[in-house]
Design a protein around this motif. Structure first.
Motif, short mmCIF file in Angstrom:
data_model
loop_
_atom_site.label_atom_id
_atom_site.label_comp_id
_atom_site.label_asym_id
_atom_site.label_seq_id
_atom_site.Cartn_x
_atom_site.Cartn_y
_atom_site.Cartn_z
N ALA A 41 0.82 -1.20 0.00
CA ALA A 41 0.00 0.00 0.00
C ALA A 41 0.86 1.25 0.00
CB ALA A 41 -0.93 0.01 1.22
N ASP A 42 2.16 1.08 0.24
CA ASP A 42 3.11 2.18 0.26
C ASP A 42 4.49 1.59 -0.07
OD1 ASP A 42 4.68 4.39 0.70
OD2 ASP A 42 4.00 4.76 2.74
N ILE A 43 5.17 2.17 -1.02
CA ILE A 43 6.46 1.63 -1.44
C ILE A 43 7.59 2.09 -0.53
CG2 ILE A 43 8.10 1.53 -3.39
CD1 ILE A 43 5.78 1.79 -5.28
N THR A 44 7.39 3.16 0.22
CA THR A 44 8.47 3.73 1.03
C THR A 44 9.11 2.73 1.99
OG1 THR A 44 7.46 5.93 0.87
CG2 THR A 44 9.07 5.59 2.62
N PRO A 45 8.33 1.95 2.78
CA PRO A 45 9.00 0.99 3.67
C PRO A 45 9.82 -0.05 2.92
CG PRO A 45 6.71 1.32 4.35
CD PRO A 45 6.87 1.97 3.01
N GLN A 46 9.39 -0.43 1.72
CA GLN A 46 10.16 -1.38 0.94
C GLN A 46 11.50 -0.79 0.51
OE1 GLN A 46 6.95 -2.00 -2.07
NE2 GLN A 46 7.13 -4.15 -1.51
N VAL A 47 11.48 0.47 0.11
CA VAL A 47 12.72 1.12 -0.30
C VAL A 47 13.65 1.30 0.90
CG1 VAL A 47 13.70 3.18 -1.41
CG2 VAL A 47 11.51 2.28 -2.18
N ALA A 48 13.07 1.56 2.07
CA ALA A 48 13.89 1.67 3.28
C ALA A 48 14.59 0.35 3.58
CB ALA A 48 13.01 2.08 4.46
N ARG A 49 13.90 -0.77 3.33
CA ARG A 49 14.53 -2.07 3.53
C ARG A 49 15.68 -2.28 2.55
NH1 ARG A 49 10.65 -5.50 1.98
NH2 ARG A 49 11.59 -5.70 -0.07
N ILE A 50 15.47 -1.85 1.30
CA ILE A 50 16.53 -1.98 0.30
C ILE A 50 17.77 -1.20 0.75
CG2 ILE A 50 17.19 -1.31 -2.05
CD1 ILE A 50 14.34 -2.00 -2.92
N ASP A 51 17.56 0.00 1.26
CA ASP A 51 18.71 0.79 1.71
C ASP A 51 19.40 0.15 2.91
OD1 ASP A 51 20.28 3.41 2.15
OD2 ASP A 51 19.23 3.13 4.05
N ALA A 52 18.61 -0.27 3.89
CA ALA A 52 19.20 -0.75 5.14
C ALA A 52 19.75 -2.17 5.03
CB ALA A 52 18.15 -0.69 6.26
N HIS A 53 19.04 -3.03 4.32
CA HIS A 53 19.37 -4.46 4.36
C HIS A 53 20.05 -4.97 3.08
CE1 HIS A 53 19.03 -8.69 5.37
NE2 HIS A 53 18.39 -8.90 4.24
N THR A 54 19.59 -4.49 1.93
CA THR A 54 20.06 -5.06 0.66
C THR A 54 21.30 -4.34 0.13
OG1 THR A 54 17.75 -5.58 0.17
CG2 THR A 54 19.34 -5.83 -1.61
N LEU A 55 21.20 -3.02 -0.02
CA LEU A 55 22.33 -2.28 -0.58
C LEU A 55 23.44 -2.04 0.45
CD1 LEU A 55 20.50 0.41 -2.76
CD2 LEU A 55 21.65 -1.66 -3.52
N ARG A 56 23.03 -1.66 1.64
CA ARG A 56 23.97 -1.43 2.75
C ARG A 56 25.13 -0.51 2.34
NH1 ARG A 56 22.82 -4.29 7.06
NH2 ARG A 56 24.84 -3.83 8.00
#
Length: 395
Positions: A82-97
């Motif tokens: 319902a909102d893409i922002t939390p998904q992008v936050a996960r990408i920054d914190a967990h995936t891209l690092r």
């Protein structure tokens, strides 16, 4: 159920047909190109994922707007984003690092179980940009400026900007040691500017704290509000002064960059209070009851993904942007009609035109030139002097 009812779409769910779909796609490309020029990298997130990941760090409002289903493979609860922002936050914190500031942007459909308002879509195309890894007001100024540049690119007329800072209320509420229930009631009353309710909910508090909390309901208006707030909140805790100073610094920079932009300040504006941690902002245009673009600071959202990061960003609905804006977009492409003729030279002419960027529609068996206009063709391929040549369409 009547046959026709089977094809009805649910309320708030709509199709986008040509040529409007082409306009939306053209606008999406132009806006993402703008984001790219500012250094924002494009990411694509999944439409559905496990619920605990989708809602991590988000508030109750997002939970209520999220469609939930059970994964038949794992038996776990999943949600449609319902909102893409939390998904992008996960990408920054967990995936891209990545270390240091990180700029990401996105564009994709989301699904709302409940619309923001009765007249709004439940299937908007969310488009936005997020900046991670910097806690300074400079990051907030950057994302607000990018949002304003996006609205200028879309040629949305008469934009007004609302600014607030949830840290002001948060600091006063913490100092007052409000219970969770009273804090929520006071939050609701402030959103409705219910001055009498605010006074009643704060009557048991020490005099200075009570007066400062009551003042938030009326601290709204032009730039003079910030000067008034400095006096009214003089005895507030340090964190309130930090928040107010940040808001003033952001307002100063925006006034330098956009001197013609009307700014409105509301220190009782708590949009996304359970989600945002700092400055909040929204763009409005006359005649629209809801903001057309909005955002704010939401520090530490990545903590549940293993790395707490400062974060700020904004989002908008691309369909609304195209509807309200006057962006110069390419007209719906016209085309060239090719007859249903088995001729290798015709095929070579069609291939050449398509490679040059032309739109060529090949007739199917039983179709003649009278069908050309139905598919947007205004020219045709005709055999003249032994060569297939483009000519005006003649029925």
């Amino acid at each position: 159920m009547a046959t026709v009812d089977r094809w009805l779409l649910p309320d708030g769910i709509e199709e986008v047909l040509p040529p409007e779909a082409a306009r939306i796609e053209a606008a999406r490309r132009q806006v993402l190109d703008l984001f790219q020029r500012w250094g924002y990298d494009f990411v694509v997130t999944p439409h559905i994922e496990y619920l605990e990941s989708l809602l991590t760090g988000a508030g109750q409002d997002l939970d209520l707007r999220t469609f939930k289903v059970t994964d038949p493979q794992s038996g776990r609860l999943m949600g449609f984003r319902a909102d893409i922002t939390p998904q992008v936050a996960r990408i920054d914190a967990h995936t891209l690092r990545r270390e240091g500031p990180n700029r990401l942007c996105y564009a994709g459909s989301v699904l709302h179980a409940k619309p923001r308002a009765l007249s709004t879509s439940r299937s908007p195309i969310q488009l936005g940009a997020e900046l991670y890894g910097d806690a300074s007001p400079a990051s907030d100024v950057e994302v607000i400026s990018l949002m304003l540049e996006m609205l200028e690119l879309a040629d949305v007329p008469d934009v007004h900007m609302d600014l607030g800072h949830v840290g002001i209320y948060r600091g006063l509420a913490r100092a007052a040691e409000l219970s969770g229930e009273v804090e929520q009631q006071l939050f609701d009353a402030l959103q409705r500017k219910a001055v009498d309710e605010v006074a009643e909910l704060t009557e048991a508090l020490p005099g200075e704290l009570a007066s400062m909390l009551r003042a938030l309901a009326e601290l709204c208006g032009d730039r003079q509000v910030l000067e008034l707030a400095q006096g009214v909140l003089m005895d507030a805790p340090d964190e309130v002064h930090v928040a107010l100073d940040e808001l003033i610094a952001i307002a100063d920079e925006l006034e330098l960059r956009y001197p013609e932009l009307p700014l409105y300040f509301d220190l009782g504006e708590l949009r996304g209070y359970h989600y945002h941690t700092g400055v909040v902002f929204a763009a409005f245009v006359p005649g629209e009851g809801q903001s057309i673009a909005q955002g704010g600071r939401y520090d530490d959202i990545g903590a549940d993904f293993g790395r707490a990061r400062p974060a700020t960003g904004f989002s908008t609905d691309l369909k609304t942007l195209v509807t309200l804006g006057r962006m110069e977009l390419d007209e719906a492409p016209t085309g060239i009609w090719a007859p249903d003729v088995h001729d290798v030279y015709l095929w070579q002419a069609v291939k050449r035109l398509r490679s040059e960027g032309q739109r060529v529609v090949q007739a199917l068996p039983g179709q003649d030139v009278d069908s050309a206009q139905e598919v947007g063709c205004d020219r045709q391929l005709c055999l003249r002097d032994g060569r297939w040549q483009v000519a005006p369409l003649v029925s």
